[in-house]
Design an enzyme around this catalytic site. Structure first.
Site, PDB file in Angstrom:
ATOM      1  CG  ASP A  21    -106.606  30.626   7.097  1.00 13.24           C
ATOM      2  OD1 ASP A  21    -106.526  30.223   6.299  1.00 13.24           O
ATOM      3  OD2 ASP A  21    -107.538  30.884   7.597  1.00 13.24           O
TER       4      ASP A  21
ATOM      5  CE  LYS B 118    -110.249  29.880   6.093  1.00 10.05           C
ATOM      6  NZ  LYS B 118    -110.721  31.063   6.092  1.00 10.05           N
TER       7      LYS B 118
ATOM      8  N   GLY C 193    -113.922  28.249   6.414  1.00 12.36           N
ATOM      9  CA  GLY C 193    -114.497  28.441   5.711  1.00 12.36           C
ATOM     10  C   GLY C 193    -114.657  30.159   5.450  1.00 12.36           C
TER      11      GLY C 193
ATOM     12  CE  LYS D 179    -111.649  30.496  13.462  1.00 15.56           C
ATOM     13  NZ  LYS D 179    -110.923  29.831  11.990  1.00 15.56           N
TER      14      LYS D 179
ATOM     15  CE  LYS E   7    -112.154  34.821  12.219  1.00 17.49           C
ATOM     16  NZ  LYS E   7    -111.307  34.187  11.303  1.00 17.49           N
TER      17      LYS E   7
ATOM     18  CB  SER F  47    -115.405  30.540  13.206  1.00 27.21           C
ATOM     19  OG  SER F  47    -114.460  31.917  13.042  1.00 27.21           O
TER      20      SER F  47
ATOM     21  CD  GLU G 210    -108.062  30.058  11.623  1.00 30.64           C
ATOM     22  OE1 GLU G 210    -108.394  28.632  12.366  1.00 30.64           O
ATOM     23  OE2 GLU G 210    -108.213  30.016  10.503  1.00 30.64           O
TER      24      GLU G 210
ATOM     25  CG  ASP H 192    -108.200  32.613  12.737  1.00 28.65           C
ATOM     26  OD1 ASP H 192    -106.961  33.022  12.307  1.00 28.65           O
ATOM     27  OD2 ASP H 192    -109.311  32.363  11.919  1.00 28.65           O
TER      28      ASP H 192
HETATM   29  O1  OSB Z   1    -109.507  33.385   8.704  1.00 30.16           O
HETATM   30  O2  OSB Z   1    -110.519  31.437   8.866  1.00 30.16           O
HETATM   31  C1  OSB Z   1    -110.503  32.467   8.851  1.00 30.16           C
HETATM   32  C2  OSB Z   1    -113.897  33.850   7.914  1.00 30.16           C
HETATM   33  C3  OSB Z   1    -113.916  34.480   6.517  1.00 30.16           C
HETATM   34  C4  OSB Z   1    -112.342  34.611   6.119  1.00 30.16           C
HETATM   35  C5  OSB Z   1    -111.436  34.409   7.166  1.00 30.16           C
HETATM   36  C6  OSB Z   1    -110.976  33.200   8.216  1.00 30.16           C
HETATM   37  C7  OSB Z   1    -113.024  32.364   8.043  1.00 30.16           C
HETATM   38  C8  OSB Z   1    -113.720  32.372   9.332  1.00 30.16           C
HETATM   39  C9  OSB Z   1    -115.262  31.740   9.192  1.00 30.16           C
HETATM   40  O3  OSB Z   1    -112.836  32.004  10.354  1.00 30.16           O
HETATM   41  C10 OSB Z   1    -115.570  30.323   9.230  1.00 30.16           C
HETATM   42  C11 OSB Z   1    -117.515  30.120   8.759  1.00 30.16           C
HETATM   43  O4  OSB Z   1    -117.931  29.819  10.185  1.00 30.16           O
HETATM   44  O5  OSB Z   1    -116.863  30.673   7.307  1.00 30.16           O
HETATM   45 MG    MG Z   2    -108.382  31.741   9.729  1.00 24.97          MG
END
Ligand code: OSB
Ligand code: MG
Length: 357
Positions: free
Chosen positions: A227, A251, A279, A150, A152, A124, A202, A177
């Site tokens: 999510d 999660k 994560g 992934k 952002k 991510s 996402e 995401d």
């Molecule tokens: O939206 O999935 C998410 C990290 C922190 C809070 C929300 C998200 C995320 C990530 C990173 O996308 C996931 C990771 O590498 O731990």
């Molecule tokens: Mg997310």
């Protein structure tokens, strides 16, 4: 702990991460560990480190004092008299799962019914100011074998980024995401994402919505993955019934622990809904729980579970989590399968509190 890679989302950037670890001790001196995945501020959900500590000290520990537990699966219902606060609940629940499985001298993943010895992982990547930096980072992680990327996205930082990424990487497994950056007013704009052959999108809409997501899903071809909107099996049932998504990001912290995460997994497996493990920029303890969870058969898509070195200079566990050919080999040691690196823990500890039972 300071992140090796500051992580920018549609909401802001995480550079340093404060968190706490729950350590539970039994009479024989065995120890179980759980990690709170709350952040210092309530940008992802309403929980924070401080609200977690308040909930644990003033409500959850008193509940544990009053009741005799026989199995970690009972914790969800024990804690259900306290509304919400799933990350606080999960930090205790996951520590008790670790202790329980260590008492049985078996790995957590086996006790919850996991089968996989290797789990597939993706990366991510946060928002980068400069597309060239992003392209380079994608290249790096692909060369390390990560099995999907992934990205952002946010308003004004989406279609042009996807165009650039697809120009350089036309066929890689790719997803986005938005962390709730859009509304249905953006419908026409959001339709354009369908052109990029994305595995999923996402949480495009509000963190607490499943109604507008259903309308969006009906108007686009790319599967939506929820999510932030999912806090329980009940939320999953409703989202599936409404057609709000086709994929669920699980999660444990967001749904109150390992047991509820497994219930969601079992339900989705039965309904043939794909799930994957998300994560929260965890340190090693939380990551080890995620790895155990992702061994369940229904986790059919790569998780956001990168290796320790992606996040930290030195993790708080050993062995650290290592990604090889886009997979993590699951430890066969009891409990979460990793030891605490006491030296690292000590180095980062600013406060300790003890409670007796
Ligand atoms: O939206 O999935 C998410 C990290 C922190 C809070 C929300 C998200 C995320 C990530 C990173 O996308 C996931 C990771 O590498 O731990
Ligand atoms: Mg997310």
């Amino acid at each position: 702990m300071t992140l090796n890679n500051p992580f920018a989302t549609s909401f802001g950037t995480v550079t340093d991460k404060d968190f706490f670890i729950i350590e539970v001790l039994n009479k024989e001196g065995l120890r179980g560990y759980g990690e709170s995945v709350a952040f210092s501020s309530p940008w992802y959900t309403e929980e924070t480190i401080e609200t977690n500590i308040h909930m644990i000290v003033d409500f959850l520990i008193p509940l544990l004092h009053k009741h005799q537990l026989t199995h970690p699966d009972d914790i969800t219902s024990l804690f259900s008299t306290i509304r919400g606060n799933n990350m606080a609940k999960s930090s205790i629940e996951s520590a008790l799962w670790d202790l329980y499985t260590k008492e049985k001298d078996l790995p957590l993943y086996k006790i919850i019914g996991g089968e996989k010895r290797h789990i597939d992982v993706g990366i991510s990547l946060g928002i980068e100011k400069n597309t060239n930096v992003l392209l380079q980072r994608i290249e790096d992680y692909l060369s390390q074998g990560y099995r999907r990327v992934k990205l952002k996205v946010k308003r004004d930082h989406d279609i042009s980024v996807l165009e650039d990424v697809r120009k350089h990487f036309p066929t890689i497994p790719l997803m986005v995401d938005a962390n709730s950056a859009y509304t249905l007013d953006d419908l026409e704009h959001l339709k354009q994402f369908d052109e990029f052959n994305l595995m999923m999108r996402e949480q495009p809409l509000a963190h607490d919505d499943i109604i507008d997501h259903a309308e969006l899903q009906a108007n686009i071809t790319t599967p939506i993955c929820l999510d932030e909107s999912i806090h329980s099996l009940a939320d999953v049932r409703q989202a599936i019934r409404l057609g709000s998504c086709e994929i669920i990001n699980i999660k444990p912290g967001r749904v109150g622990g390992i047991s509820e995460a497994k219930r969601i997994h079992d339900y989705c497996l039965d309904k043939r809904i794909h799930v994957w493990c998300g994560g929260m920029l965890e340190a090693g303890v939380g990551r080890a729980h995620n790895i155990a969870l992702a061994t369940l058969a229904g986790f059919t898509l790569p998780g956001d579970i990168a290796g320790s070195s992606h996040y930290w200079e030195n993790d708080i566990i050993y062995p650290e989590v290592v990604v090889k050919d886009g997979q993590i080999e699951v430890s066969d040691e009891p409990g979460i399968g990793h030891q605490i690196n006491e030296e690292q823990m000590e180095k980062f500890t600013v406060l300790k509190r003890e409670f007796y039972f």
